[in-house]
Write a protein that holds these residues in place. Structure first.
Motif, mmCIF file in Angstrom:
data_model
loop_
_atom_site.group_PDB
_atom_site.id
_atom_site.type_symbol
_atom_site.label_atom_id
_atom_site.label_comp_id
_atom_site.label_asym_id
_atom_site.label_seq_id
_atom_site.Cartn_x
_atom_site.Cartn_y
_atom_site.Cartn_z
ATOM 1 N N TYR A 170 0.716 11.384 2.543
ATOM 2 C CA TYR A 170 1.958 11.200 3.299
ATOM 3 C C TYR A 170 2.945 12.327 3.026
ATOM 4 O O TYR A 170 3.544 12.892 3.937
ATOM 5 N N ILE B 185 12.867 10.191 10.624
ATOM 6 C CA ILE B 185 11.762 9.459 9.992
ATOM 7 C C ILE B 185 11.553 8.086 10.627
ATOM 8 O O ILE B 185 10.435 7.612 10.753
ATOM 9 N N LEU C 7 -0.976 6.345 8.915
ATOM 10 C CA LEU C 7 0.065 5.962 7.971
ATOM 11 C C LEU C 7 1.357 5.634 8.692
ATOM 12 O O LEU C 7 1.627 6.147 9.784
ATOM 13 N N GLU C 8 2.162 4.788 8.052
ATOM 14 C CA GLU C 8 3.494 4.493 8.564
ATOM 15 C C GLU C 8 4.327 5.777 8.592
ATOM 16 O O GLU C 8 4.239 6.602 7.678
ATOM 17 N N HIS C 9 5.145 5.898 9.603
ATOM 18 C CA HIS C 9 6.048 7.051 9.766
ATOM 19 C C HIS C 9 5.322 8.378 9.926
ATOM 20 O O HIS C 9 5.858 9.432 9.583
ATOM 21 N N VAL C 10 4.101 8.303 10.419
ATOM 22 C CA VAL C 10 3.365 9.530 10.729
ATOM 23 C C VAL C 10 2.950 9.429 12.193
ATOM 24 O O VAL C 10 2.444 8.389 12.611
ATOM 25 N N PRO C 11 3.195 10.489 12.990
ATOM 26 C CA PRO C 11 2.831 10.424 14.404
ATOM 27 C C PRO C 11 1.344 10.116 14.589
ATOM 28 O O PRO C 11 0.522 10.539 13.767
ATOM 29 N N ALA C 12 1.033 9.393 15.649
ATOM 30 C CA ALA C 12 -0.358 9.008 15.904
ATOM 31 C C ALA C 12 -1.258 10.231 16.076
ATOM 32 O O ALA C 12 -2.471 10.145 15.899
ATOM 33 N N LEU D 111 5.103 18.386 8.866
ATOM 34 C CA LEU D 111 5.938 18.117 10.042
ATOM 35 C C LEU D 111 7.320 18.760 9.903
ATOM 36 O O LEU D 111 7.936 19.143 10.888
ATOM 37 N N LEU E 285 -2.865 7.941 -0.812
ATOM 38 C CA LEU E 285 -2.124 7.905 0.451
ATOM 39 C C LEU E 285 -0.722 8.498 0.291
ATOM 40 O O LEU E 285 -0.201 9.144 1.201
ATOM 41 N N ALA E 286 -0.120 8.290 -0.883
ATOM 42 C CA ALA E 286 1.218 8.832 -1.118
ATOM 43 C C ALA E 286 1.199 10.354 -1.058
ATOM 44 O O ALA E 286 2.110 10.979 -0.492
ATOM 45 N N TYR F 228 6.320 1.510 3.703
ATOM 46 C CA TYR F 228 5.830 2.737 3.069
ATOM 47 C C TYR F 228 4.308 2.782 3.161
ATOM 48 O O TYR F 228 3.632 1.859 2.699
ATOM 49 N N LEU F 229 3.796 3.781 3.786
ATOM 50 C CA LEU F 229 2.361 4.048 3.940
ATOM 51 C C LEU F 229 1.598 3.022 4.763
ATOM 52 O O LEU F 229 0.859 3.371 5.675
ATOM 53 N N ASN G 30 4.235 14.878 5.819
ATOM 54 C CA ASN G 30 5.672 14.941 6.083
ATOM 55 C C ASN G 30 6.195 16.365 5.881
ATOM 56 O O ASN G 30 7.022 16.849 6.659
ATOM 57 N N ARG H 136 9.575 7.741 14.090
ATOM 58 C CA ARG H 136 8.115 7.863 14.122
ATOM 59 C C ARG H 136 7.490 6.475 14.056
ATOM 60 O O ARG H 136 8.122 5.533 13.597
ATOM 61 N N PRO H 137 6.231 6.368 14.495
ATOM 62 C CA PRO H 137 5.640 5.027 14.589
ATOM 63 C C PRO H 137 5.550 4.309 13.248
ATOM 64 O O PRO H 137 5.092 4.866 12.256
ATOM 65 N N SER H 138 6.021 3.079 13.259
ATOM 66 C CA SER H 138 5.939 2.232 12.065
ATOM 67 C C SER H 138 6.343 0.828 12.484
ATOM 68 O O SER H 138 6.790 0.610 13.602
#
Lengths: 204, 262
Positions: free
Chosen positions: A63, B19, A8-13, A70, A59-60, B43-44, A67, B22-24
């Motif tokens: 996420y 925020i 997901l976007e904004h989540v560490p790999a 974290l 997914l929401a 988003y997502l 989050n 982080r990767p995006s």
């Protein structure tokens, strides 16, 4: 159909999400029992797919739970129970498990596993374990397949969206949301659900 | 002359929120106000754009107070947005928020703000030498759509607090004719609810209208004469609007701030 691996976007790999969708589940009560017993082999979010309207909806929740993980803000036992709780529009954890989690009557099941640095999980291992323990037919985790499983009436009731997209009486010429109604409606419903989930726990 | 190369790299003077570290898909700073930074982010999924509003902490405030104010403002904005959305008022939907970290992700709205479109339209007309008051159909239509959008918001018990033509967007409507229709076409979307509150007071509503009227007067004086169209559509948009218009006359006489004398 195989397990899907999602970043997901904004989540560490380092926090990879694995998702698998099943239909015609025959051993829901067994799986439910494993959760109640706290069997550590079953560290999954087991979600009743009939209350999920789309991929984005699921997914929401994932996420938000990741989050919160974290940020050290989990309100429930672990990230997996937190995913189920994150689907809820309110702060009642037990109720969220009853509404969104697996029950003995569940026939469609969404399984989520979050791999974290402290408890890494490889896709192949998850898949082989699920194939072994879930008695059901694995299907594509897609909007189309989910939609066929969704109990819309129940979803609208849970999220208190009984008047669809802002119809609150008083003759509303719906000039606001374009023309193409049905797909527009479900997008709008999704948006409202995401909003309710995001605002859960908002006090002060 | 010394050139600070780091400047071109950092898009904002304050450190990025956690925020955005982080990767995006890389976030782009699109606006900066006194209180908040606005980024275009995702988003997502990389394919789903969102607007990320970040309220950095203010070093001059006591940390406890700072956190409380930030939390309160993020949450109240998100609450107002979801309320509007549920009631069918055209606003961006809320995706996610972290009040402790000071950010909120909301739906990305395509299009442009009314201020820009309107000024482009007005200056193009001036160049073409069309006199004022002629072929105003498009403009009248826009003014009416603004009036009914604002009325709709007021009708559900929300006041905006900072209604200007920069806080009204024109979102392209996909169904509209060839090459995207005219410059003033599109659906009005109300944005930036940072100063909004839940109120059904005629005074607050009238001040919203007054601020909007002044915004038209100062930034689009050529369109000011058509503000009556905004008010006309507003009047029809909810029950009780006529009382607000009465109140507006009072507010015009004295200005936005209520006299505290006597």
């Amino acid at each position: 159909m195989a397990l899907e691996c999602i970043n997901l976007e904004h989540v560490p790999a380092s926090h990879t999400i694995h998702a698998a969708l099943f239909q015609n589940i025959k051993n829901a009560s067994f799986l439910h029992q494993q959760l109640l017993a706290g069997n550590t082999e079953f560290e999954y979010a087991l979600i009743d797919a009939s209350v999920i309207i789309s991929r984005l909806h699921a997914l929401a929740a994932i996420y938000r739970a990741v989050n919160d993980l974290l940020g050290n803000k989990l309100r429930s036992r672990n990230v997996h129970s937190e995913i189920v709780f994150s689907l809820s529009p309110n702060n009642n954890i037990a109720e969220s498990f009853r509404r969104f989690g697996i029950s003995p009557e569940t026939t469609s099941l969404l399984v989520i596993k979050v791999s974290t640095p402290s408890s890494p999980a490889a896709g192949e291992d998850i898949q082989s374990h699920l194939s072994k323990v879930v008695d059901g037919e694995q299907v594509d985790f897609s909007d189309g397949v989910l939609r066929a499983m969704t109990d819309m009436v129940r979803v609208k009731k849970i999220y208190k969206l009984n008047y669809s997209s802002g119809v609150n009486g008083r003759g509303k010429e719906n000039a606001v949301y374009g023309s193409d109604r049905t797909s527009q409606d479900s997008k709008e419903l999704e948006m409202l659900i995401l909003g309710s989930m995001a605002l859960r726990g908002a006090t002060n | 002359m010394e050139v600070d190369t780091s400047l071109s790299q950092s898009s904002s003077p304050v450190p990025l929120p956690l925020i955005l570290q982080r990767p995006s898909v890389p976030a782009i700073l699109i606006a900066q106000g006194a209180e908040a930074l606005l980024f275009r982010s995702t988003y997502l999924l990389p394919s789903l754009p969102c607007a990320l509003k970040y309220r950095p902490s203010k070093p001059y405030r006591h940390p406890t107070l700072d956190l409380r104010l930030t939390k309160h403002r993020i949450l109240s904005e998100a609450r107002v947005l979801t309320k509007c959305r549920r009631e069918g008022v055209p606003v961006p939907g809320v995706y996610a928020l972290d009040e402790g970290a000071g950010w909120m992700m909301i739906e990305w709205v395509d299009g442009e703000v009314v201020r820009i479109r309107l000024n482009e339209w007005l200056s193009r007309r001036a160049q073409e030498g069309v006199p004022q008051g002629v072929e105003d159909g498009k403009l009248v239509g826009l003014m009416r759509r603004i009036g009914s959008a604002v009325g709709r918001m007021h009708g559900v018990g929300v006041v905006h607090g900072d209604l200007t033509t920069s806080n009204l967007m024109l979102r392209p409507v996909p169904a509209e004719g060839v090459n995207g229709g005219g410059m003033l076409d599109g659906e009005i979307v109300l944005i930036d609810f940072g100063l909004a509150s839940q109120s059904t007071q005629d005074e607050d509503r009238a001040v919203d209208l007054y601020v909007l009227e002044r915004a038209f007067g100062s930034t689009h004086s050529k369109a000011e004469s058509l503000f009556t169209e905004v008010l006309g559509a507003y009047e029809k948009s909810f029950k009780g609007a006529n009382i607000v218009l009465k109140k507006l006359e009072e507010v015009r006489m004295r200005g936005r701030k209520r006299s505290m004398l006597g």
